[in-house]
Design an enzyme around this catalytic site. Structure first.
Site, mmCIF file in Angstrom:
data_model
loop_
_atom_site.group_PDB
_atom_site.id
_atom_site.type_symbol
_atom_site.label_atom_id
_atom_site.label_comp_id
_atom_site.label_asym_id
_atom_site.label_seq_id
_atom_site.Cartn_x
_atom_site.Cartn_y
_atom_site.Cartn_z
ATOM 1 N N HIS A 1 -0.152 -12.068 1.095
ATOM 2 C CA HIS A 1 -1.150 -11.241 0.405
ATOM 3 C C HIS A 1 -1.807 -11.975 -0.767
ATOM 4 C CE1 HIS A 1 -1.970 -6.659 -0.258
ATOM 5 N NE2 HIS A 1 -3.057 -7.372 -0.319
ATOM 6 N N PRO B 1 -16.018 -4.838 2.815
ATOM 7 C CA PRO B 1 -17.374 -5.267 3.166
ATOM 8 C C PRO B 1 -18.454 -4.289 2.715
ATOM 9 C CG PRO B 1 -16.290 -4.374 5.100
ATOM 10 C CD PRO B 1 -15.244 -4.444 4.023
ATOM 11 N N TYR C 1 0.857 -1.188 0.000
ATOM 12 C CA TYR C 1 0.000 0.000 0.000
ATOM 13 C C TYR C 1 0.890 1.233 0.000
ATOM 14 C CZ TYR C 1 -3.682 -3.272 1.494
ATOM 15 O OH TYR C 1 -4.565 -4.325 1.603
#
Length: 332
Positions: free
Chosen positions: A130, A210, A61
Site C-alpha cells: 500500500h 480518477p 479500509y
C-alpha cells in the site's frame, strides 16, 4: 444517461485480464461518510451483473471491515472476480495520523494470511504494497511478497504510490504487474516519470480516485456537503481558497460534459481511459446510480480536439492544494 455496453471491454494488467473499469470499494467501509451495507451489496451485485470483474480493497479500509464485506459477498462468485487488496498501512496511535507503514518481510506473510481469512478465499489475484516503508529496503519487502506467489497464495504483485526508481528496484526482484497511484484530470503527477517507467517495464497502471475524490462529479459545491467524518474535510484540496479555485475547474468539466451530452463523471473517466490501453481506472462508489453512471464512460469517445481542450483546462498542477495532509508517504 449513456448506458454501458455489456459485456464490458477488457484490458490487460501484465498477466491479468480485467474489465476496463474496476470498482474501488474503500468508500463502502471507510473515509467517505455514512455506510449502508444493503446498498453496498446492491452496488457490488450490480457491478458484477454489468460485467465489472476487477474489485479493489485493502486491509486498512475499516480497518478490516471492507475485506470482510467483500469476503461475505464473494461466496459463490469468486471465479468471476479478479480480486486486489493491499497491505502495509497499520494502525498505531503513537504515530502521526494514527498510522504507520510496515513493509518488513516478517510482516508480509502475516498480513496476507489475515487478508485471505477475511476475504474467505485461498488466493489473492493482485497483492499490493500500500505504501513504501522508509525503514525497509523495497527489495526485502518485494522478496517476501514473491514468496507468497511461490506458495500459491498470490497470483501477481503490485505497488502503490511509488517513485520510478523504487519501481525499477522492485521489478528487478519480481515482476510487478500493476502500479496503483492517484491519477485524474486534477492529479496528473504520474505523467512525471511514473507512467513512462511502467510502460518501459510492461507494468500496468491502475488510477485510483480518477474522479478527483468525487470533486470532478460536480456534486460537491461546498465543504458542508461532506459528512462530518468525511476524510475529504481534512484534505487541502477541499479547504479554503483551494476549494474555490478547484470548483472553477469543475465548472469547466460540467460545461464540456454538457456540450458532449454526457455527465461530468463520464467525461472525467473517459479522459483517463483515453490515456492508454494499459490503464484500468477504479472509480469508487457505494451507490448503484453512480456505478451505472461511471460505467457509461466506456461509451464516450473523446476526439483529439476534445482531449486537447481538457489538457488545456487541466495542465499538470492545475488543482490547488496537496493531495493529502501529509505527503511524505507518496511517490516514495
Amino acid at each position: 444517461m449513456t448506458r454501458p455496453a455489456t459485456p464490458l471491454p477488457t484490458r490487460r494488467l501484465r498477466d491479468l485480464t480485467v474489465s476496463a473499469l474496476g470498482l474501488g470499494c474503500m468508500g463502502m467501509s471507510a473515509f467517505y461518510g455514512p455506510r449502508d451495507q444493503d446498498e453496498n451489496r446492491r452496488t457490488l451485485d450490480r457491478a458484477l451483473d454489468l460485467g465489472v470483474t476487477f474489485y479493489d480493497t485493502a486491509d486498512m479500509y475499516g480497518p478490516h471491515t471492507n475485506e470482510e464485506l467483500l469476503g461475505d459477498w464473494l461466496r459463490g462468485k469468486r471465479d468471476r472476480v479478479v480480486l486486489a487488496t493491499k497491505f502495509g498501512i497499520v494502525a498505531d496511535p503513537s504515530a502521526p495520523g494514527g498510522r504507520r507503514v510496515n513493509g518488513r518481510p516478517e510482516y508480509v506473510r502475516q498480513a496476507a494470511e489475515a487478508s485471505l481469512k477475511r476475504l474467505q478465499t485461498d488466493h489473492i489475484d493482485l497483492y499490493y504494497l500500500h505504501r513504501v516503508d522508509a525503514d525497509t529496503p523495497i527489495e526485502d519487502t518485494v522478496g517476501a511478497m514473491a514468496e507468497l506467489v511461490q506458495a500459491g497464495l498470490v497470483r501477481a504483485l503490485g505497488l502503490s504510490e511509488v517513485h520510478p526508481d523504487t519501481l525499477r528496484r522492485a521489478h528487478a526482484v519480481h515482476p510487478i504487474t500493476a502500479l496503483q497511484s492517484e491519477y485524474s484530470l486534477w492529479t496528473r503527477d504520474p505523467e512525471q516519470g511514473v507512467l513512462a517507467t511502467c510502460r518501459e517495464l510492461g507494468v500496468g497502471f491502475v488510477p485510483y480516485s480518477p474522479l478527483g475524490r468525487g470533486f470532478l462529479t460536480g456534486q460537491i459545491r461546498r465543504p458542508e456537503d461532506l459528512a462530518e467524518d468525511d476524510f475529504r474535510r481534512h484534505n487541502p484540496r477541499f479547504q479554503g481558497e483551494a476549494f474555490g479555485h478547484n470548483l472553477a475547474l469543475v465548472a469547466a468539466v460540467q460545461r464540456l460534459a454538457a456540450e458532449k451530452g454526457c455527465t461530468p463523471s463520464q467525461l472525467a473517466l473517459a479522459w483517463v481511459l483515453a490515456q492508454g490501453e494499459d490503464l484500468v481506472p477504479i472509480p469508487g462508489t457505494k451507490r448503484v446510480k453512480y456505478l451505472e453512471d461511471n460505467l457509461g464512460a466506456l461509451n464516450i469517445h473523446l476526439s483529439p480536439d476534445e482531449l486537447a481542450t481538457l489538457d488545456a483546462v487541466f495542465p499538470l498542477g492545475a488543482a490547488q492544494g496537496d493531495r493529502y495532509p501529509d505527503m511524505r508517504t507518496v511517490n516514495r
